[in-house]
Design a protein around this motif. Structure first.
Motif, PDB file in Angstrom:
ATOM      1  N   MET A 129      20.750  45.173  47.895  1.00  0.00           N
ATOM      2  CA  MET A 129      22.152  45.091  48.312  1.00  0.00           C
ATOM      3  C   MET A 129      22.409  46.156  49.368  1.00  0.00           C
ATOM      4  O   MET A 129      21.925  47.268  49.279  1.00  0.00           O
ATOM      5  N   ILE A 151      27.214  50.187  49.917  1.00  0.00           N
ATOM      6  CA  ILE A 151      28.632  49.974  49.668  1.00  0.00           C
ATOM      7  C   ILE A 151      29.439  50.997  50.462  1.00  0.00           C
ATOM      8  O   ILE A 151      29.139  52.188  50.422  1.00  0.00           O
ATOM      9  N   LYS A 168      33.366  39.933  45.028  1.00  0.00           N
ATOM     10  CA  LYS A 168      32.450  39.494  46.082  1.00  0.00           C
ATOM     11  C   LYS A 168      31.080  40.157  45.967  1.00  0.00           C
ATOM     12  O   LYS A 168      30.043  39.516  46.169  1.00  0.00           O
ATOM     13  N   ASN A 169      31.062  41.460  45.620  1.00  0.00           N
ATOM     14  CA  ASN A 169      29.807  42.219  45.655  1.00  0.00           C
ATOM     15  C   ASN A 169      29.103  42.364  44.309  1.00  0.00           C
ATOM     16  O   ASN A 169      27.901  42.627  44.265  1.00  0.00           O
ATOM     17  N   TYR A 170      29.847  42.181  43.194  1.00  0.00           N
ATOM     18  CA  TYR A 170      29.244  42.477  41.896  1.00  0.00           C
ATOM     19  C   TYR A 170      29.296  41.332  40.902  1.00  0.00           C
ATOM     20  O   TYR A 170      28.875  41.493  39.763  1.00  0.00           O
ATOM     21  N   LYS A 230      27.805  37.608  40.419  1.00  0.00           N
ATOM     22  CA  LYS A 230      26.791  36.717  40.980  1.00  0.00           C
ATOM     23  C   LYS A 230      26.723  35.446  40.158  1.00  0.00           C
ATOM     24  O   LYS A 230      26.785  35.476  38.932  1.00  0.00           O
TER      25      LYS A 230
END
Length: 649
Positions: free
Chosen positions: A1, A4, A57-59, A61
Motif C-alpha cells: 500500500m 498514507i 477507501k484505503n482500509y 477490501k
C-alpha cells in the motif's frame, strides 16, 4: 500500500472529537488509546471510523463478495506512520525500544544473542580469538518460538564420573537430595536442563559475571573475551538471570559480582528481571590497595556485589539465624544451651554493685571481676540467675576451656525470640577494608596450581562470608560462572551442597582438580578457619555435544585447510564418536568456495560457523533412545540419564 498522507489524522480528528477528550491529549490524538480500542473492536469507535470515506477507501477490501476491514494496517498507520517521525508526539504516549519503527514488544520475532564463553551464537570464545579478528562476540540470529523450545529442552548428560575420597569412578545414579553436581557445557542451556529438577530449590546463587569494559584494556588477561558490546552483554546476562530466578528458593538470594564499568547498566536490567522491590543492596568490595597508572588519577579499587532476593522484608532476605554451638549436658537434659558473655562494657566505678568475686557453688573456685568491665548481674541477683541455669562455670565441664563464668542461654529461648539477623557489620567491614582482596584469591590458586592456569579467582574468604550469612548446612549453592571453582570449594568446606557450571576446558585442568584437592583435605583458603579435614563428593557430567564439537573445532582452526577438514567432518561425521552436523537448510553448499586465492580465511570461518544449526549444539534428552544417539552413550551414562531425569527403567 502506498504511503498514507497526513490527511488520515485530520479525518480521524474530525470524527473522534465527538467522544470529547477520550481520544485526545490536548490537541493531539492519543494514538495509543485509539490503537487499544481498535484491538478491542470497540463498537462505538468502529461505527465512527466507518463514516470516514478515506478509511473505507484505503482500509476496507472486498474479497469474494465480502468486505474485510484491515484493522491491523490501520493501527500500524496510526502508530508508526512516517508523518510522526519528526514530531515529539511520536513518543508522547508510549515509550520503549523500537526496531524499524516498531516497538519491540509488538514484534513477533525473538532474537537470542549468546556469547560463546557460556553462550551459543558466537564466533569468539577467548580473547585470543578476539585478537584474531572476531571483534564482535556475536552472530545474531532470529529463532522461532518452537526452535527456542527445542534449544532450551533438557540435554543428555555424558562422560559422567563420581569423585570422592576413593578417587574417580563411573556412576549410573544421582541423588538430588544428597549429591553435588558439576556440569561442563553452555551455562544457559545447562540452567534450563536443571530447571525442572531444581526449580525453587537454590538458596544462594553467586555469579562473577564476565565484565563489560567501555574500551579495550591492554592488560586484560581474562581467559575469555570480556570486551562485549553493551547491548550484547546485557542480553547475554538477561537470558541467564531469568532462568536463575526460577531456580531460587522462596527466600533465596543472588549475589552478582560486577565491576564499576558495567554495574549501573546491570542494576537497571536486574531490576527488570528480579523486580526493583526485591533489590537488597549494593555492597562494595575492596579488590586491591591502590594503583598509580589510572585514568584521571583516580584509582578504582573496588568492585561491587548487587544483591537480590526472592523473599520479602519479613523473610530472611540476606540475614539468617546465626549458626551457634549448643551443648547437650547431663545437668540440663533435653535443653541444649550455648555460652554468652556475662560481663558488660561498663567499669566497676560505673556499676559498684557488680564489683564482687563470683564463686562457683559446686567447686568453690573464685572468679574475680575484670577491672575494666563489670558483671551483668549483681551480688544480690546472682543466686536467682544461677538457680535458673542462667550462669555457668568452665570448671564444671571437662570439655570446656576458658577462665571466666559465662551466661547460659538455652536453645528453646533462642528459638522463641529468634529473628533473621541483619547483615553483620563485620561482614561489610571485611569486604570494604580489604579482607577479601583479589590477591588472596591469586595466592590461593598459586598454592594449588601454576598461576597461568587462572588469573582472576575470587578469594575463598569472600565466598565464605556470603555463604555464612545466606545459608545453613545442606542448603544448595549455585555458581554458573564456575571458573576455578572457588564457590564450590568453599561450599564443600562449609558443608553446603553445590552446583557448578562451566564451559571452558579449564574445568578439567583447574576446577575439577581443585575440588579433588579439597576432598583430599587441602589446607589453603578457609580450611583452617573451619577445621576442614577433607571428605565430600561430587558428580561430574557434560552436556553431550553435537554441533558444539564442530563449532569449537571451527573456532580453533588457524588455516583454511583446517577449516576444510572440519567442514568435511561436518558433512560425514566421525566414525564411532560423532554424527554429521546439522547444517542450515537455507545454504547452497555447492557454492562454497575453497580456493584460498578467492576467499579470505576469516570470511570462510564466519560462513561455516553460520552454517551450523545452533539448536543442535547438544543432544536433547528426548533423543536418548534414538539408535544413532544410543550407540554413542555408555550403558552407565544411559542409566544415569534415566535416573537423573526420573524416567528410570
Amino acid at each position: 500500500m502506498s504511503k498514507i498522507e497526513p490527511r488520515l489524522f485530520d479525518e480521524l480528528k474530525k470524527v473522534l472529537v465527538s467522544f470529547g477528550g477520550k481520544y485526545f491529549i490536548g490537541d493531539e490524538l492519543n494514538r495509543s488509546k485509539v490503537s487499544d480500542d481498535l484491538r478491542a473492536y470497540d463498537e462505538a469507535l468502529l461505527a465512527k471510523l466507518f463514516e470516514i470515506d478515506f478509511i473505507k477507501k484505503n482500509y476496507i477490501k472486498e474479497v469474494a463478495g465480502q468486505k474485510l476491514f484491515q484493522i491491523d494496517q490501520l493501527e500500524e498507520a496510526i502508530l508508526y506512520d512516517d508523518y510522526w517521525d519528526t514530531s515529539y508526539t511520536k513518543y508522547e504516549n508510549r515509550v520503549g525500544l523500537t526496531t524499524n519503527g516498531k516497538f519491540i514488544e509488538d514484534n513477533q520475532d525473538v532474537v537470542l544473542d549468546f556469547p560463546f564463553k557460556d553462550g551459543v551464537l558466537t564466533a569468539s570464545m577467548t580473547k585470543e580469538d578476539n585478537e584474531n579478528g572476531y571483534d564482535d562476540a556475536f552472530l545474531n540470529e532470529v529463532i522461532e518460538k518452537d526452535e527456542i523450545d527445542r534449544l532450551f529442552d533438557k540435554k543428555i548428560l555424558n562422560n559422567v564420573k563420581r569423585y570422592d575420597v576413593d578417587g574417580e569412578k563411573d556412576t549410573d545414579c544421582f541423588d538430588t537430595e544428597k549429591d553435588n553436581l558439576i556440569i561442563k557445557g553452555n551455562n544457559l542451556l545447562a540452567l534450563h536442563t536443571l530447571a525442572d529438577k531444581y526449580a525453587s530449590r537454590i538458596k544462594m546463587i553467586y555469579v562473577d559475571v564476565p565484565y563489560y569494559f567501555k574500551k579495550k584494556i591492554s592488560e586484560d588477561s581474562f581467559k575469555y573475551n570480556s570486551n562485549f558490546h553493551l547491548s550484547a552483554w546485557l542480553t547475554f546476562l538477561k537470558n541467564r538471570l531469568e532462568i536463575a530466578k526460577q531456580l531460587m528458593s522462596e527466600n533465596g538470594s543472588i549475589w552478582i559480582n560486577i565491576s564499576e564499568d558495567g554495574m549501573h547498566y546491570l542494576k537497571v536490567m536486574a531490576d527488570a528481571v528480579f523486580g526493583k522491590e526485591k533489590f537488597v543492596g549494593t555492597i562494595p568490595r575492596k579488590t586491591r590497595n591502590g594503583k598509580s597508572d589510572v585514568t584521571y588519577n583516580m584509582s578504582q579499587d573496588f568492585d561491587w556485589l548487587l544483591v537480590y532476593t526472592n523473599g520479602n522484608e519479613k523473610d530472611a532476605i540476606v540475614g539468617r539465624t546465626v549458626e551457634r554451638q549448643y551443648y547437650n549436658t547431663p545437668d540440663f537434659p533435653n535443653r541444649p544451651w550455648r555460652k554468652a558473655d556475662l560481663t558488660k562494657q561498663t567499669t566497676i566505678a560505673q556499676r559498684p554493685n557488680s564489683n564482687f568475686t563470683m564463686i562457683n557453688p559446686k567447686s568453690g573456685k573464685k572468679y574475680p571481676v575484670n577491672p575494666k568491665r563489670s558483671w551483668a548481674v549483681t551480688e544480690e541477683t546472682f543466686d536467682e540467675w544461677y538457680k535458673n541455669g542462667g550462669i555457668g562455670f568452665p570448671d564444671d565441664y571437662e570439655f570446656m576451656s576458658g577462665d571466666k563464668p559465662f551466661r547460659r542461654v538455652f536453645k528453646d529461648e533462642d528459638d522463641a525470640r529468634s529473628k533473621p539477623s541483619a547483615v553483620y557489620s563485620d561482614f561489610l567491614l571485611k569486604l570494604f577494608s580489604g579482607g577479601t582482596v583479589n590477591k588472596l584469591g591469586n595466592d590461593q590458586i598459586d598454592n594449588l596450581f601454576n598461576r597461568d592456569s587462572f588469573d582472576y579467582a575470587k578469594p575463598e574468604q569472600l565466598l565464605a562470608e556470603i555463604i555464612k550469612i545466606t545459608t545453613n548446612k545442606n542448603d544448595i549453592v549455585l555458581d554458573f560462572f564456575m571458573g576455578s571453582a572457588t564457590t564450590q570449594a568453599v561450599a564443600m568446606k562449609m558443608n553446603r551442597r553445590f552446583i557448578g557450571i562451566e564451559q571452558m576446558d579449564y574445568i578439567n585442568t583447574v576446577s575439577v582438580p581443585r575440588l579433588q584437592k579439597v576432598i583430599d583435605g587441602e589446607q589453603g583458603g578457609i580450611s583452617k578457619d573451619v577445621n576442614w579435614q577433607g571428605g565430600g563428593s561430587f558428580v561430574y557430567a557434560e552436556l553431550m555435544s553435537k554441533n558444539m564439537g564442530y563449532l569449537q573445532d571451527l573456532i580453533s582452526s588457524k588455516k583454511i585447510d583446517e577449516l576444510h577438514e572440519v567442514y568435511n567432518r561436518m558433512l560425514s561425521g566421525v566414525e564411532g564418536s560423532q554424527e554429521p552436523a546439522d547444517i542450515s537448510f537455507k545454504a547452497d553448499l555447492d557454492k562454497i568456495e575453497w580456493d584460498a586465492t578467492k576467499v579470505k580465511f576469516e570470511d570462510q570461518k564466519r560462513l561455516l560457523v553460520k552454517l551450523l544449526d545452533k539448536n543442535g549444539l547438544y543432544y536433547n534428552y528426548s533423543e536418548i533412545d534414538d539408535q544413532n544417539v544410543r550407540e554413542f552413550l555408555s550403558d552407565s551414562d544411559y542409566q544415569f540419564n534415566k535416573d537423573f531425569y526420573g524416567t528410570g527403567e
